[in-house]
Design an enzyme around this catalytic site. Structure first.
Site, PDB file in Angstrom:
ATOM      1  N   THR B  81      -3.023  -6.246  -0.875  1.00  0.00           N
ATOM      2  CA  THR B  81      -1.980  -6.887  -0.076  1.00  0.00           C
ATOM      3  C   THR B  81      -1.969  -6.248   1.315  1.00  0.00           C
ATOM      4  O   THR B  81      -2.743  -5.330   1.599  1.00  0.00           O
ATOM      5  CB  THR B  81      -0.584  -6.668  -0.693  1.00  0.00           C
ATOM      6  N   LYS B 105      -3.704  -1.207   5.434  1.00  0.00           N
ATOM      7  CA  LYS B 105      -3.549  -0.112   6.405  1.00  0.00           C
ATOM      8  C   LYS B 105      -2.170   0.547   6.379  1.00  0.00           C
ATOM      9  O   LYS B 105      -1.978   1.584   7.001  1.00  0.00           O
ATOM     10  CB  LYS B 105      -3.783  -0.654   7.824  1.00  0.00           C
ATOM     11  N   GLU B 132     -11.800   2.876   2.474  1.00  0.00           N
ATOM     12  CA  GLU B 132     -12.875   2.635   3.448  1.00  0.00           C
ATOM     13  C   GLU B 132     -12.612   1.386   4.276  1.00  0.00           C
ATOM     14  O   GLU B 132     -12.868   1.349   5.479  1.00  0.00           O
ATOM     15  CB  GLU B 132     -14.211   2.508   2.699  1.00  0.00           C
ATOM     16  N   VAL B 135     -10.566   0.355   7.967  1.00  0.00           N
ATOM     17  CA  VAL B 135     -11.130   0.414   9.321  1.00  0.00           C
ATOM     18  C   VAL B 135     -12.518  -0.221   9.306  1.00  0.00           C
ATOM     19  O   VAL B 135     -13.388   0.198   8.531  1.00  0.00           O
ATOM     20  CB  VAL B 135     -11.230   1.871   9.825  1.00  0.00           C
ATOM     21  N   ALA B 137     -13.665  -2.951   8.092  1.00  0.00           N
ATOM     22  CA  ALA B 137     -14.036  -3.527   6.793  1.00  0.00           C
ATOM     23  C   ALA B 137     -14.941  -2.559   6.033  1.00  0.00           C
ATOM     24  O   ALA B 137     -14.590  -1.392   5.893  1.00  0.00           O
ATOM     25  CB  ALA B 137     -14.682  -4.900   6.977  1.00  0.00           C
ATOM     26  N   LEU B 139     -17.920  -1.336   6.751  1.00  0.00           N
ATOM     27  CA  LEU B 139     -18.827  -0.427   7.469  1.00  0.00           C
ATOM     28  C   LEU B 139     -18.503   1.005   7.042  1.00  0.00           C
ATOM     29  O   LEU B 139     -17.337   1.374   6.935  1.00  0.00           O
ATOM     30  CB  LEU B 139     -18.672  -0.586   8.985  1.00  0.00           C
ATOM     31  N   GLY B 190     -11.175 -19.207  15.063  1.00  0.00           N
ATOM     32  CA  GLY B 190     -10.568 -18.478  13.946  1.00  0.00           C
ATOM     33  C   GLY B 190     -10.631 -16.971  14.084  1.00  0.00           C
ATOM     34  O   GLY B 190     -10.402 -16.245  13.123  1.00  0.00           O
ATOM     35  N   GLU B 193      -5.218 -14.192  15.272  1.00  0.00           N
ATOM     36  CA  GLU B 193      -4.037 -14.578  14.522  1.00  0.00           C
ATOM     37  C   GLU B 193      -3.494 -15.881  15.120  1.00  0.00           C
ATOM     38  O   GLU B 193      -3.863 -16.237  16.242  1.00  0.00           O
ATOM     39  CB  GLU B 193      -2.972 -13.474  14.649  1.00  0.00           C
ATOM     40  N   ASP B 204      -3.074  -3.566  16.026  1.00  0.00           N
ATOM     41  CA  ASP B 204      -3.885  -3.432  14.818  1.00  0.00           C
ATOM     42  C   ASP B 204      -5.055  -2.466  15.065  1.00  0.00           C
ATOM     43  O   ASP B 204      -5.354  -1.606  14.227  1.00  0.00           O
ATOM     44  CB  ASP B 204      -4.393  -4.811  14.385  1.00  0.00           C
ATOM     45  N   LYS B 208      -5.903   1.327  13.324  1.00  0.00           N
ATOM     46  CA  LYS B 208      -7.205   1.798  12.835  1.00  0.00           C
ATOM     47  C   LYS B 208      -7.598   3.108  13.524  1.00  0.00           C
ATOM     48  O   LYS B 208      -8.138   4.015  12.886  1.00  0.00           O
ATOM     49  CB  LYS B 208      -8.277   0.735  13.072  1.00  0.00           C
TER      50      LYS B 208
END
Lengths: 343, 343
Positions: B81, B105, B132, B135, B137, B139, B190, B193, B204, B208
Site C-alpha cells: 500500500t 515510503k 529496496e 527508491v 523501484a 534498481l 502517463g 500524477e 516524492d 527518496k
C-alpha cells in the site's frame, strides 16, 4: 586488503549489527595457520611470512580437513587466490556445508560440469556460494542478475565492457595518439598485465562474460565464447613485449583507419561483450553518441541488462571493475551476506 | 502484479531453489482473508473483491493479530500500500519477529524516531526489514548502499535523479518545445500524477533522498531536506490543473531563458538530489556534456555513489525507477531475500 578491512570493522559489525566475524584460519601461498579462538587480522599476514614456528606448510587438503575437524558453527571459506588448485577444492568445501566466498574466476569459468556441481551443492544444501567480485569487482552485477532470475524475470541480453584495460584504451582512442601509444600509456599507468597482450587477447573479459552468461542460466563452455581478436597474429606471435610493441606500431595505421571511419559516421570503437540467445561474443563495435558505452571514462566497466521486465529501458551498472580496495570490499560484503544467511 | 509474479514462480522457486513461498493472508483496502494452508495468488484478488463470504472487513490490527495467532514458522509481512496506517504497524510486526517487506515510503520517510525504532527492531532481533523498492523501484540502490556500509565503506556523496517524471521533462527540455508543453506531454503519456504539481513539487523525490541519506547513516528529518522549487508560487497556488497550466504557460519564457543560458555554456538542466556532508538538497543544476546526468533518456533514474572506496570513479546505477512490473519484481526479490535469511 580484505584482512585490513575486516580488522577495521570487526568491532562495528559486532556492536552495531550483531555480526561476529572471527578469523580462525589463514594461508598464503607457502604457509597456513589456525586458531579456533581467533587470529588477529592485523598481524596474521606478517606472522605467516616471518614466524614459521606459528604456522605449517600450506596444503589445501589439509586446510579443508582442519576446518572440518574444528567443526565450528557457521564456518566460511574465503579464497582470495587466482589458483586452480584452490578452486578445485570448492566442491569438497561446499559438501562439508561450508560456504565459499571468492573473487577467483577459476571455478566459475571451469568446465560446465564442475560449475554445475558447485551450484547444485550450494542450492541443495542451502550453503552460500558467493562470487560477486569475479565480474566487475564489487559492482552489484551478479547479485542483480541472481535477484532478477530468482524473482522470475528472464535476462534477454547483456551488453558489457568487462575489461578495465580495454575500456581505458578505447575510451581514449580519439585520434590524438596512435593506438600503440595508448597501449604503452595503459601499461605505464599500471592498467595492463606485464605483457599487455594478456589483456588485449580479451580472455579475461571472456571469462567474465562466461560467468554472466551462466548466471543467466546459459549452459556455455569457455570454448564456445566467440572472441574477436583485437590484435593481428603478428602481434600475438611476437616473442617478447618489446617485439610486440614493435609489431603493434606497424598496425597503428590500420587501427587509425578503423577509428576514423567510425568517427566519420559519428561513432566510436568499444570492445563489447554481448550475451544473448544462448551465446556470448566479444567484439569491437562502432557505437553512436547515444550509446551507454560512449559515456565510459577512464577504466570504467559497464553492464547493460535487458530483461522481460527491463525491456524498453535497460538496467545499467557502471563504475570501477577492478582495484584492490573495492574488490576486497565486495568480498567482505559477500562474507557478511553469508554470515546473515547462516545466523 | 506481485501476486501474479508469485503465482508464476512459486513452483520454479520450490523445485529449483528450495524456496517455498506460501500466501497465507491477503488484504485489499476493504477486505482481508487467511488460510494457513495457502491462498491461491491467482485468484485471491478477485475473491477479496467478489466473494465477501470468504473474507472479513480489513483491519490492520486484526491482520497482525491473526498472523501472530497463526504462529507459522518463517512468516513475512508484505505491505504494497501507500498507507500511513499500515506503515505505523511495522513496529508491532517486527516486534513479533515477523519480517516486513515494502515498497511503501511512509515508514522510511517518517519522523526519525520511528525510522530508528524500526531499524533497531530489525537489527536487534535479526528480523529482515527490506524496502529496496522505496527508491528507484527495483534498481539495486538501497542494497548497494547497505552492502558498502556494512563492509566498512563510507558513502561520501550521492547525486541522483530520483523522479522519473522530472527526468522525462528535463531530458526532453531541449528548446524544441516550451516547458509547459513538455509537462503536458508528460501528463498525456502517463508520467505524472493527475495533478502534475504533485511531481513538480519534488516532494516524492525528496522523500527518496531522505531514505538514501538515512541509509548512509545520516540522522535527517524530512523537514531538513532542502527542496528548490521548480515552479513559481503562482503555479503552485493555481486552484485547478487547468489554471495551473495557464499559469505555467506564462512561465515558459523564464524557463526557456534559463535553458538557453545553460545551453549557451554547453550545459543542460537537470533536477538533481545531492546528499553530502550530512545534508540533502534537491535543485535544478546546469550539467555539462560529460556529466552522467546528461546520459539520461526517457524517464530513467540514476544514482551516482561516491565513497571512500569509490573515490575517483563513482558507482553508477541507472534505469527505470518506476513501473508496476519492475517494482513488483523488486518486492518479490526482497521476499526471497527474507526467505533465504529465515531458512
Amino acid at each position: 586488503m580484505l584482512l585490513e578491512q575486516i580488522a577495521g570493522n570487526q568491532e562495528a559489525l559486532a556492536e552495531n549489527h550483531k555480526i561476529q566475524i572471527n578469523l580462525v584460519g589463514a594461508a598464503d601461498s607457502r604457509r597456513m595457520m589456525f586458531n579456533p579462538r581467533g587470529l588477529d587480522p592485523h598481524t596474521v599476514k606478517s606472522i605467516l611470512k616471518l614466524e614459521p614456528e606459528e604456522s605449517e606448510p600450506v596444503n589445501i587438503q589439509a586446510f579443508i580437513e582442519k576446518i572440518k575437524t574444528l567443526n565450528l558453527p557457521n564456518a566460511a571459506f574465503c579464497d582470495c587466490t587466482a589458483s586452480d588448485d584452490v578452486a578445485a577444492a570448492y566442491d569438497a568445501i561446499l559438501r562439508a556445508a561450508i560456504p565459499v566466498i571468492t573473487p577467483n574466476k577459476r571455478a566459475l569459468s571451469a568446465p560446465l560440469q564442475y560449475y554445475k556441481t558447485l551450484k547444485d551443492l550450494s542450492r541443495d544444501q542451502g550453503v552460500p556460494f558467493l562470487y560477486e567480485t569475479t565480474v566487475c569487482a564489487a559492482l552489484p552485477v551478479i547479485s542483480t542478475i541472481r535477484d532478477l532470475t530468482l524473482a522470475g524475470d528472464k535476462v534477454r541480453r547483456i551488453q558489457a565492457v568487462l575489461s578495465g584495460t580495454l575500456s581505458f584504451i578505447f575510451n581514449n582512442f580519439d585520434g590524438t595518439k596512435p593506438f600503440s601509444a595508448l597501449v604503452r600509456d595503459a601499461k605505464a599507468q599500471g592498467y595492463t598485465e606485464p605483457d599487455p597482450r594478456d589483456d588485449l587477447n580479451a580472455k579475461d573479459a571472456a571469462r567474465k562474460a562466461l560467468i554472466l552468461a551462466r548466471e543467466c542460466g546459459m549452459n556455455l563452455e569457455f570454448s564456445s565464447i566467440v572472441i574477436e581478436d583485437i590484435l593481428p597474429k603478428s602481434c600475438l606471435d611476437a616473442p617478447s613485449v618489446d617485439a610486440f610493441f614493435a609489431e603493434l606500431e606497424k598496425c597503428d595505421a590500420a587501427f587509425e583507419a578503423r577509428r576514423s571511419a567510425a568517427a566519420a559516421a559519428g561513432k566510436a570503437l568499444r570492445y563489447i561483450a554481448i550475451i544473448e540467445d544462448g551465446a556470448a561474443k566479444l567484439s569491437l563495435q562502432e557505437e553512436s553518441a547515444e550509446s551507454p558505452f560512449l559515456s565510459l571514462a577512464g577504466s570504467e566497466n559497464i553492464v547493460v541488462i535487458t530483461s522481460d521486465r527491463y525491456a524498453t529501458m535497460p538496467l545499467v551498472i557502471k563504475g570501477p571493475g577492478a582495484g584492490a580496495e573495492v574488490t576486497a570490499g565486495g568480498v567482505f560484503s559477500d562474507i557478511i551476506r553469508a554470515a546473515k544467511t547462516l545466523v
